[in-house]
Design a protein around this motif. Sequence first.
Motif, mmCIF file in Angstrom:
data_model
loop_
_atom_site.group_PDB
_atom_site.id
_atom_site.type_symbol
_atom_site.label_atom_id
_atom_site.label_comp_id
_atom_site.label_asym_id
_atom_site.label_seq_id
_atom_site.Cartn_x
_atom_site.Cartn_y
_atom_site.Cartn_z
ATOM 1 N N ARG A 1 0.841 -1.211 0.000
ATOM 2 C CA ARG A 1 0.000 0.000 0.000
ATOM 3 C C ARG A 1 0.874 1.259 0.000
ATOM 4 O O ARG A 1 0.562 2.240 -0.662
ATOM 5 C CB ARG A 1 -0.865 0.066 1.258
ATOM 6 C CG ARG A 1 -1.750 -1.108 1.490
ATOM 7 C CD ARG A 1 -3.170 -0.823 0.982
ATOM 8 N NE ARG A 1 -4.048 -1.879 1.428
ATOM 9 C CZ ARG A 1 -4.103 -3.105 0.910
ATOM 10 N NH1 ARG A 1 -3.325 -3.421 -0.109
ATOM 11 N NH2 ARG A 1 -4.940 -4.012 1.388
ATOM 12 N N ALA A 2 1.965 1.214 0.778
ATOM 13 C CA ALA A 2 2.823 2.395 0.894
ATOM 14 C C ALA A 2 3.677 2.583 -0.360
ATOM 15 O O ALA A 2 3.922 3.701 -0.801
ATOM 16 C CB ALA A 2 3.712 2.255 2.121
ATOM 17 N N ILE A 3 4.100 1.483 -0.962
ATOM 18 C CA ILE A 3 5.006 1.584 -2.123
ATOM 19 C C ILE A 3 4.242 1.994 -3.380
ATOM 20 O O ILE A 3 4.647 2.858 -4.127
ATOM 21 C CB ILE A 3 5.754 0.244 -2.328
ATOM 22 C CG1 ILE A 3 6.707 0.010 -1.154
ATOM 23 C CG2 ILE A 3 6.516 0.216 -3.657
ATOM 24 C CD1 ILE A 3 7.253 -1.402 -1.058
ATOM 25 N N ASP A 4 3.119 1.323 -3.609
ATOM 26 C CA ASP A 4 2.331 1.630 -4.807
ATOM 27 C C ASP A 4 0.925 1.049 -4.624
ATOM 28 O O ASP A 4 0.746 -0.176 -4.688
ATOM 29 C CB ASP A 4 3.009 0.991 -6.040
ATOM 30 C CG ASP A 4 2.224 1.219 -7.309
ATOM 31 O OD1 ASP A 4 1.156 1.869 -7.253
ATOM 32 O OD2 ASP A 4 2.663 0.730 -8.366
ATOM 33 N N PRO A 5 -0.059 1.896 -4.433
ATOM 34 C CA PRO A 5 -1.422 1.390 -4.189
ATOM 35 C C PRO A 5 -1.968 0.546 -5.346
ATOM 36 O O PRO A 5 -2.958 -0.176 -5.166
ATOM 37 C CB PRO A 5 -2.264 2.657 -4.010
ATOM 38 C CG PRO A 5 -1.298 3.766 -3.799
ATOM 39 C CD PRO A 5 0.025 3.358 -4.386
ATOM 40 N N ALA A 6 -1.314 0.595 -6.506
ATOM 41 C CA ALA A 6 -1.791 -0.233 -7.629
ATOM 42 C C ALA A 6 -1.426 -1.708 -7.434
ATOM 43 O O ALA A 6 -1.967 -2.589 -8.104
ATOM 44 C CB ALA A 6 -1.203 0.269 -8.942
ATOM 45 N N ILE A 7 -0.489 -1.984 -6.518
ATOM 46 C CA ILE A 7 -0.079 -3.385 -6.313
ATOM 47 C C ILE A 7 -1.165 -4.144 -5.570
ATOM 48 O O ILE A 7 -1.735 -3.657 -4.597
ATOM 49 C CB ILE A 7 1.247 -3.449 -5.502
ATOM 50 C CG1 ILE A 7 2.398 -2.855 -6.310
ATOM 51 C CG2 ILE A 7 1.563 -4.884 -5.087
ATOM 52 C CD1 ILE A 7 3.721 -2.790 -5.548
ATOM 53 N N LYS A 8 -1.430 -5.364 -6.022
ATOM 54 C CA LYS A 8 -2.378 -6.258 -5.336
ATOM 55 C C LYS A 8 -1.613 -7.487 -4.868
ATOM 56 O O LYS A 8 -0.857 -8.079 -5.645
ATOM 57 C CB LYS A 8 -3.502 -6.712 -6.276
ATOM 58 C CG LYS A 8 -4.312 -5.569 -6.858
ATOM 59 C CD LYS A 8 -5.316 -5.052 -5.853
ATOM 60 C CE LYS A 8 -6.041 -3.796 -6.329
ATOM 61 N NZ LYS A 8 -5.977 -2.681 -5.387
ATOM 62 N N VAL A 9 -1.835 -7.855 -3.624
ATOM 63 C CA VAL A 9 -1.123 -8.995 -3.045
ATOM 64 C C VAL A 9 -2.135 -10.097 -2.731
ATOM 65 O O VAL A 9 -3.112 -9.856 -2.017
ATOM 66 C CB VAL A 9 -0.386 -8.588 -1.749
ATOM 67 C CG1 VAL A 9 0.376 -9.782 -1.165
ATOM 68 C CG2 VAL A 9 0.569 -7.424 -2.015
ATOM 69 N N GLY A 10 -1.892 -11.281 -3.261
ATOM 70 C CA GLY A 10 -2.854 -12.366 -3.053
ATOM 71 C C GLY A 10 -2.334 -13.463 -2.152
ATOM 72 O O GLY A 10 -1.126 -13.617 -1.951
ATOM 73 N N GLN A 11 -3.280 -14.229 -1.616
ATOM 74 C CA GLN A 11 -2.903 -15.480 -0.957
ATOM 75 C C GLN A 11 -2.821 -16.556 -2.024
ATOM 76 O O GLN A 11 -3.480 -16.471 -3.054
ATOM 77 C CB GLN A 11 -3.951 -15.909 0.075
ATOM 78 C CG GLN A 11 -3.531 -17.215 0.753
ATOM 79 C CD GLN A 11 -4.590 -17.846 1.659
ATOM 80 O OE1 GLN A 11 -5.765 -17.866 1.353
ATOM 81 N NE2 GLN A 11 -4.144 -18.376 2.778
ATOM 82 N N MET A 12 -2.014 -17.596 -1.785
ATOM 83 C CA MET A 12 -1.972 -18.749 -2.690
ATOM 84 C C MET A 12 -2.180 -19.997 -1.838
ATOM 85 O O MET A 12 -1.379 -20.321 -0.974
ATOM 86 C CB MET A 12 -0.638 -18.735 -3.428
ATOM 87 C CG MET A 12 -0.313 -19.813 -4.436
ATOM 88 S SD MET A 12 -1.389 -21.198 -4.706
ATOM 89 C CE MET A 12 -0.435 -22.112 -5.884
ATOM 90 N N LEU A 13 -3.287 -20.682 -2.125
ATOM 91 C CA LEU A 13 -3.720 -21.835 -1.337
ATOM 92 C C LEU A 13 -3.768 -23.078 -2.220
ATOM 93 O O LEU A 13 -4.193 -22.990 -3.368
ATOM 94 C CB LEU A 13 -5.138 -21.525 -0.832
ATOM 95 C CG LEU A 13 -5.783 -22.460 0.173
ATOM 96 C CD1 LEU A 13 -5.143 -22.279 1.549
ATOM 97 C CD2 LEU A 13 -7.289 -22.181 0.284
ATOM 98 N N ALA A 14 -3.330 -24.220 -1.685
ATOM 99 C CA ALA A 14 -3.568 -25.483 -2.406
ATOM 100 C C ALA A 14 -4.980 -25.904 -2.020
ATOM 101 O O ALA A 14 -5.250 -26.193 -0.860
ATOM 102 C CB ALA A 14 -2.571 -26.546 -1.953
ATOM 103 N N TYR A 15 -5.882 -25.882 -2.984
ATOM 104 C CA TYR A 15 -7.274 -26.145 -2.628
ATOM 105 C C TYR A 15 -7.949 -27.051 -3.643
ATOM 106 O O TYR A 15 -7.930 -26.784 -4.833
ATOM 107 C CB TYR A 15 -8.071 -24.830 -2.529
ATOM 108 C CG TYR A 15 -9.475 -25.115 -2.091
ATOM 109 C CD1 TYR A 15 -9.732 -25.461 -0.775
ATOM 110 C CD2 TYR A 15 -10.520 -25.140 -3.005
ATOM 111 C CE1 TYR A 15 -11.006 -25.809 -0.360
ATOM 112 C CE2 TYR A 15 -11.797 -25.483 -2.612
ATOM 113 C CZ TYR A 15 -12.023 -25.813 -1.289
ATOM 114 O OH TYR A 15 -13.287 -26.173 -0.892
ATOM 115 N N SER A 16 -8.549 -28.107 -3.156
ATOM 116 C CA SER A 16 -9.396 -28.888 -4.051
ATOM 117 C C SER A 16 -10.600 -29.359 -3.252
ATOM 118 O O SER A 16 -10.509 -29.555 -2.036
ATOM 119 C CB SER A 16 -8.643 -30.078 -4.634
ATOM 120 O OG SER A 16 -8.000 -30.785 -3.627
#
Length: 495
Positions: A243-258
């Motif tokens: 958020r501080a560096i560049d509000p355009a960045i989106k950070v996601g979680q990565m889950l192994a899901y089935s």
Amino acid sequence: MPFKEGFLWGGATAANQYEGGWDEGGKGPNASDAMTNGSHTSPRQVTWRDTVTGETGAVPVFTVCEQGLAESREIAVVDGYYYPSHVATDFYHRYAEDIALMGEMGFKCFRLSINWARIFPNGDDAEPCEDGLAFYDAVFDECAKHGIEPLVTLSHYETPLHLVNAYGGWKSRALIDLFVRYAESVMKRYRGKVRYYLTFNEINMMSMGSFMAGGLIDGSPEAKAQGAHNQFVASALTVKAARAIDPAIKVGQMLAYSPVYPYSADPADDLLAMERQHEALWYADVQVGGYYPSYRLKEMERRGIELEMGRDDLELISTYPADFLSFSCYGGSTVSVRQQELEAASGNLALGMVKNPYLEANAWGWATDPYCLRIALNTLYERYRKPLWIVENGIGWADEKEPDGSVHDAYRIDYLRKNIQSMKDAVEIDGVDLMGYTMWGCIDLVSAGTGEMRKRYGLVYVDRDDEGNGTLERSRKDSFFWYQKVIATNGEDLD
Ligand code: BG6
């Protein structure tokens, strides 16, 4: 149009399985550089050296945590073993050619991981390595040339080896700050070039693949719980930094899901399926939902697990949840309370699963499941109401290259067609908000579970075998042309 304008079609890779150049450009070793090859029937091993006697040896990767290592031993790259990550399929030297192939397929997005030890060779160095930073600059510039958006995983089974040996991996809270410093260096350097980040690949693998996911040698429930907690805090701080560096960045979680299917209509099977779902979902409840769910708190209480917490940890977790939820999904898994009487499922992490009689599996026991993506997308969307992204899906096969260079992989097209139809239904029929689809291993790479080359996922064949022979030359498989058409029609034409 089922898929929105700008839907992120593409492919996914990981540095430790694809990049190679393991000791070039100032890079330090990471945990997976000490992992040998294996096969469907013989497990990959991780090698060690005794710091007192100089003796060397190896233990299976999936049990190293349970067995532990004598205090005088450390994980090390030693003579006499073959390590597939060291050359892998040589993206390090062939990135321009590979990204051009992705461009030819029409990729909108390329998922890759940054090799943490290429930026901070030991993980705790005072300054980042300029050569490492420059390498990914060149990669992202190449992506931009082809109109491809990078999706960067910050840690895909690539904990710097020094952090494993000197700190005990993610069990140590020291890794929180070290990771955040790494994430900040990268996000600042690639500001304007990279908009999408994932913090930890398959974060829930901390439970089952703790060495790979967390650099853990200690397999106690406390160490695993602490390792996961430390990664949650590091993820929250990464979101805050973004958020501080560049509000355009989106950070996601990565889950192994089935999805987990009950084998029968016996309610006891259904209950077991729910418990198995919980094993993955609590990780998303924390990282995406922002809270530890009651069923996980109760489980920790029963097992006497007490987390070492910082004063602000829970507040950070609830204030800075992931912006979106990405996941890997290869097919559903099936469980039964009558497991002993039934045929066991095979496949890398199929412990406690039974073979599903309705699905056909490949030589490694991984099945083509035509409904898993629709079911998974619905479950996750209803639960979290955040944008979703399928960042891994695909099928490994021992492809044969014809003398003219062609590869006829109709089985892969069949798998991808069914899976893409299933995700299309989730969008079209159920209204799920889906950002993109990056199928796994778009260019052949090393299998994470077995260390083999012959378990190929790619749309592009790479001439390399399980012993490290081959020219590394690339050739287009039939699925290359099929996927090209799928992307060109934004998923309309799956024939
Ligand atoms: C996922 C991992 O679990 O599955 C990848 O994120 C991995 O790294 C993929 O390669 C497929 O598994 P495997 O064992 O067939 O390579």
